[in-house]
Design a protein around this motif. Structure first.
Motif, PDB file in Angstrom:
ATOM      1  N   ALA A  41       8.652   5.451   9.869  1.00  0.00           N
ATOM      2  CA  ALA A  41       9.468   4.523  10.654  1.00  0.00           C
ATOM      3  C   ALA A  41       9.555   3.222   9.866  1.00  0.00           C
ATOM      4  O   ALA A  41       8.777   2.980   8.941  1.00  0.00           O
ATOM      5  CB  ALA A  41       8.866   4.284  12.032  1.00  0.00           C
ATOM      6  N   ALA A  42      10.518   2.380  10.256  1.00  0.00           N
ATOM      7  CA  ALA A  42      10.685   1.085   9.588  1.00  0.00           C
ATOM      8  C   ALA A  42      10.934   0.013  10.639  1.00  0.00           C
ATOM      9  O   ALA A  42      11.659   0.235  11.618  1.00  0.00           O
ATOM     10  CB  ALA A  42      11.839   1.126   8.594  1.00  0.00           C
ATOM     11  N   ALA A 101      16.707   7.324   7.578  1.00  0.00           N
ATOM     12  CA  ALA A 101      16.149   8.666   7.750  1.00  0.00           C
ATOM     13  C   ALA A 101      15.170   8.786   8.900  1.00  0.00           C
ATOM     14  O   ALA A 101      14.730   9.888   9.218  1.00  0.00           O
ATOM     15  CB  ALA A 101      15.463   9.110   6.455  1.00  0.00           C
ATOM     16  N   GLY A 102      14.807   7.672   9.531  1.00  0.00           N
ATOM     17  CA  GLY A 102      13.856   7.721  10.630  1.00  0.00           C
ATOM     18  C   GLY A 102      14.064   6.558  11.567  1.00  0.00           C
ATOM     19  O   GLY A 102      14.925   5.697  11.346  1.00  0.00           O
ATOM     20  N   PHE A 147      11.688   4.958   3.293  1.00  0.00           N
ATOM     21  CA  PHE A 147      11.731   6.321   3.843  1.00  0.00           C
ATOM     22  C   PHE A 147      11.603   7.356   2.727  1.00  0.00           C
ATOM     23  O   PHE A 147      10.926   8.387   2.900  1.00  0.00           O
ATOM     24  CB  PHE A 147      13.008   6.531   4.651  1.00  0.00           C
ATOM     25  CG  PHE A 147      12.967   5.932   6.030  1.00  0.00           C
ATOM     26  CD1 PHE A 147      12.083   6.409   6.983  1.00  0.00           C
ATOM     27  CD2 PHE A 147      13.796   4.882   6.378  1.00  0.00           C
ATOM     28  CE1 PHE A 147      12.030   5.865   8.260  1.00  0.00           C
ATOM     29  CE2 PHE A 147      13.767   4.335   7.646  1.00  0.00           C
ATOM     30  CZ  PHE A 147      12.874   4.822   8.595  1.00  0.00           C
ATOM     31  N   ALA A 148      12.202   7.093   1.586  1.00  0.00           N
ATOM     32  CA  ALA A 148      12.085   8.027   0.463  1.00  0.00           C
ATOM     33  C   ALA A 148      10.643   8.142  -0.012  1.00  0.00           C
ATOM     34  O   ALA A 148      10.223   9.197  -0.518  1.00  0.00           O
ATOM     35  CB  ALA A 148      12.982   7.580  -0.687  1.00  0.00           C
ATOM     36  N   ALA A 149       9.859   7.066   0.175  1.00  0.00           N
ATOM     37  CA  ALA A 149       8.450   7.078  -0.234  1.00  0.00           C
ATOM     38  C   ALA A 149       7.532   7.653   0.834  1.00  0.00           C
ATOM     39  O   ALA A 149       6.306   7.655   0.653  1.00  0.00           O
ATOM     40  CB  ALA A 149       8.002   5.665  -0.593  1.00  0.00           C
ATOM     41  N   LYS A 156       0.869  -1.182   0.000  1.00  0.00           N
ATOM     42  CA  LYS A 156       0.000   0.000   0.000  1.00  0.00           C
ATOM     43  C   LYS A 156       0.901   1.226   0.000  1.00  0.00           C
ATOM     44  O   LYS A 156       2.111   1.115   0.221  1.00  0.00           O
ATOM     45  CB  LYS A 156      -0.913  -0.004   1.245  1.00  0.00           C
ATOM     46  CG  LYS A 156      -1.900  -1.163   1.307  1.00  0.00           C
ATOM     47  CD  LYS A 156      -2.744  -1.069   2.578  1.00  0.00           C
ATOM     48  CE  LYS A 156      -3.793  -2.183   2.638  1.00  0.00           C
ATOM     49  NZ  LYS A 156      -3.175  -3.523   2.746  1.00  0.00           N
ATOM     50  N   PRO A 157       0.366   2.417  -0.213  1.00  0.00           N
ATOM     51  CA  PRO A 157       1.202   3.620  -0.169  1.00  0.00           C
ATOM     52  C   PRO A 157       1.912   3.765   1.173  1.00  0.00           C
ATOM     53  O   PRO A 157       1.347   3.473   2.237  1.00  0.00           O
ATOM     54  CB  PRO A 157       0.199   4.752  -0.402  1.00  0.00           C
ATOM     55  CG  PRO A 157      -0.900   4.112  -1.179  1.00  0.00           C
ATOM     56  CD  PRO A 157      -1.027   2.729  -0.634  1.00  0.00           C
ATOM     57  N   LEU A 158       3.137   4.235   1.120  1.00  0.00           N
ATOM     58  CA  LEU A 158       3.964   4.325   2.327  1.00  0.00           C
ATOM     59  C   LEU A 158       3.942   5.703   2.972  1.00  0.00           C
ATOM     60  O   LEU A 158       4.484   5.873   4.074  1.00  0.00           O
ATOM     61  CB  LEU A 158       5.403   3.946   1.987  1.00  0.00           C
ATOM     62  CG  LEU A 158       5.653   2.438   1.839  1.00  0.00           C
ATOM     63  CD1 LEU A 158       6.988   2.190   1.138  1.00  0.00           C
ATOM     64  CD2 LEU A 158       5.643   1.759   3.205  1.00  0.00           C
ATOM     65  N   GLU A 159       3.349   6.678   2.339  1.00  0.00           N
ATOM     66  CA  GLU A 159       3.316   8.025   2.900  1.00  0.00           C
ATOM     67  C   GLU A 159       2.682   7.992   4.287  1.00  0.00           C
ATOM     68  O   GLU A 159       1.547   7.556   4.471  1.00  0.00           O
ATOM     69  CB  GLU A 159       2.531   8.970   1.994  1.00  0.00           C
ATOM     70  CG  GLU A 159       2.506  10.413   2.478  1.00  0.00           C
ATOM     71  CD  GLU A 159       3.870  11.082   2.390  1.00  0.00           C
ATOM     72  OE1 GLU A 159       4.176  11.902   3.273  1.00  0.00           O
ATOM     73  OE2 GLU A 159       4.630  10.768   1.442  1.00  0.00           O
TER      74      GLU A 159
END
Length: 423
Positions: free
Chosen positions: A157-158, A182-183, A151-153, A119-122
């Motif tokens: 968090a990951a 990045a997070g 993170f670019a998308a 699904k979208p990651l935003e």
């Protein structure tokens, strides 16, 4: 006592069975190393271990020089992933970027091994489902690519599922100078990931908590030297630090390093000796990088460098019996690398030793700290590295290593040194 290398050894003669005194000393050293507990760089276990190893070299006649190294540290408070009624502990990926006490709450979205999001990651928490492997480093492309892409998308968090043979969370080596992602990023055991994969499929939310204190603290490298005024050096190195107890990962290398130091102090009279022990290994060899700058003999002064890396002689396991069953044999996922000229001797001397009986040329393969040694121009080298079943796993404890196998491998390396130095 080690026998000198003789050309034309048969396979049975080359299988270097250690005598009882070597095995006994290795067993004692393994027990001491394991007893220090967690070996995270600069922590109490790592520091106490380094003090003990340096003390053992002093007893053998070495003079010690220490070098301070700054390493990351994280004192955790709450580190877990929660979704509905499911909750699981996670491993904060250093250098840790905390979430704050309230955590990060967002939709949880699965990202597959190719980096494709369901699904979208935003604004989402990316649940990155790595392929199965014996993972070791976050610098691996298979880890970096999907995580950085998430993170670019727009992921906030990951959480990375470290799918591997033990089913446990596998800690990943990382950059020791700045955060890699990045997070906030955490690792989760595959055995705990099921409810969160289900939550991702259902489009539900999750909350990631990574709270605690990030800081830096001092660790130390050291070198033990015996300068006989010969002008030519033998260097032997091993790391001691790691994420957990590191019995199979580091214990064998530490015990072999100590045994070879005691032997060389008496038997290797043709060369000066430099025995190097680094901390900060889990931060992508940060300690080794610093020791190479200031503490070790130069390539033009060095006749041979032996590096004793991970999985020197960790135990093998059966995995289809319902629960893992330890075996008396040694995990074959260990790799012996030598300079091309030493390959014939290595094939004879390590014949019958699982995984090591097929050595590689340093022109074709290297890994870990050995790569830096080769790149620095040391002309004649050998090294061992590998990833056993519990590599970088909290359960890498005393079950994972057997003294007799470590002693046998140690004796083979003594014979290899005799061949390399022509003693």
């Amino acid at each position: 006592m080690m026998l000198p290398f003789m050309g034309g050894l048969t396979a049975s003669a080359a299988m270097a069975k250690a005598d009882d005194s070597v095995t006994g000393n290795v067993a004692d050293d393994l027990a001491r190393y394991i007893g220090f507990g967690s070996k995270q760089a600069g922590g109490p276990g790592d520091n106490a271990c380094g003090d003990w190893m340096a003390g053992e070299l002093v007893k053998a006649g070495f003079k010690i020089e220490r070098q301070s190294v700054s390493v990351p540290s994280f004192a955790p408070a709450r580190t877990e992933l929660v979704s509905g009624g499911a909750r699981a502990n996670v491993w904060p990926q250093p250098i840790v970027m905390p979430t704050g006490a309230e955590g990060i709450t967002a939709r949880i979205v699965r990202v597959d091994a190719a980096g494709r999001a369901s699904k979208p990651l935003e604004g989402a928490i990316a649940l990155i489902d790595l392929p199965h492997g014996r993972w070791s480093s976050a610098l691996s492309k298979a880890v970096q690519a999907p995580t950085k892409a998430a993170f670019a998308a727009g992921a906030v968090a990951a959480v990375i599922i470290t799918n591997g043979p033990s089913g446990k969370v596998i800690a990943l080596n990382t950059d020791g100078r700045q955060p890699m992602f990045a997070g906030p990023t955490a690792l989760i055991a595959p055995e705990d990931a099921g409810p969160f994969l289900a939550a991702a499929m259902a489009g539900e939310t999750a909350t990631l908590y990574l709270t605690g204190e990030s800081s830096r603290r001092p660790a130390f490298n050291f070198v033990g030297r015996i300068d006989r005024g010969k002008g030519r050096w033998l260097v032997v190195s091993t790391p001691r630090s790691g994420w957990f107890t590191c019995a199979g990962e580091r214990g064998g290398g530490v015990a072999a390093w100590l045994a070879i130091a005691r032997w060389a102090a008496v038997a290797v009279t043709s060369h000066n000796l430099a025995f190097v022990c680094n901390s900060g290994h889990e931060y992508e060899y940060l300690g080794a990088e610093e020791s190479m700058k200031a503490m070790v003999p130069k390539p033009v002064e060095t006749d041979f460098w032996l590096h004793l890396g991970a999985n020197l002689a960790a135990r093998d396991w059966h995995e289809i019996t319902g629960s893992p069953m330890p075996l008396p044999g040694t995990d074959a996922q260990r790799y012996l690398v030598t300079s091309p000229a030493l390959l014939p001797a290595a094939r004879e001397l390590f014949a019958g030793l699982s995984g090591l009986e097929a050595p590689y040329s340093s022109a074709d393969l290297s890994a870990g700290e050995l790569t830096g040694i080769i790149a620095a121009g040391y002309p004649s080298v050998a090294g061992i590295f590998g990833l056993h079943r519990f590599h970088h796993v909290a359960e890498d404890d005393a079950r994972c290593v057997v003294a007799a196998a470590v002693a046998e491998t140690t004796t083979a390396f003594q014979r290899l040194l005799a061949a390399a130095l022509k003693i």
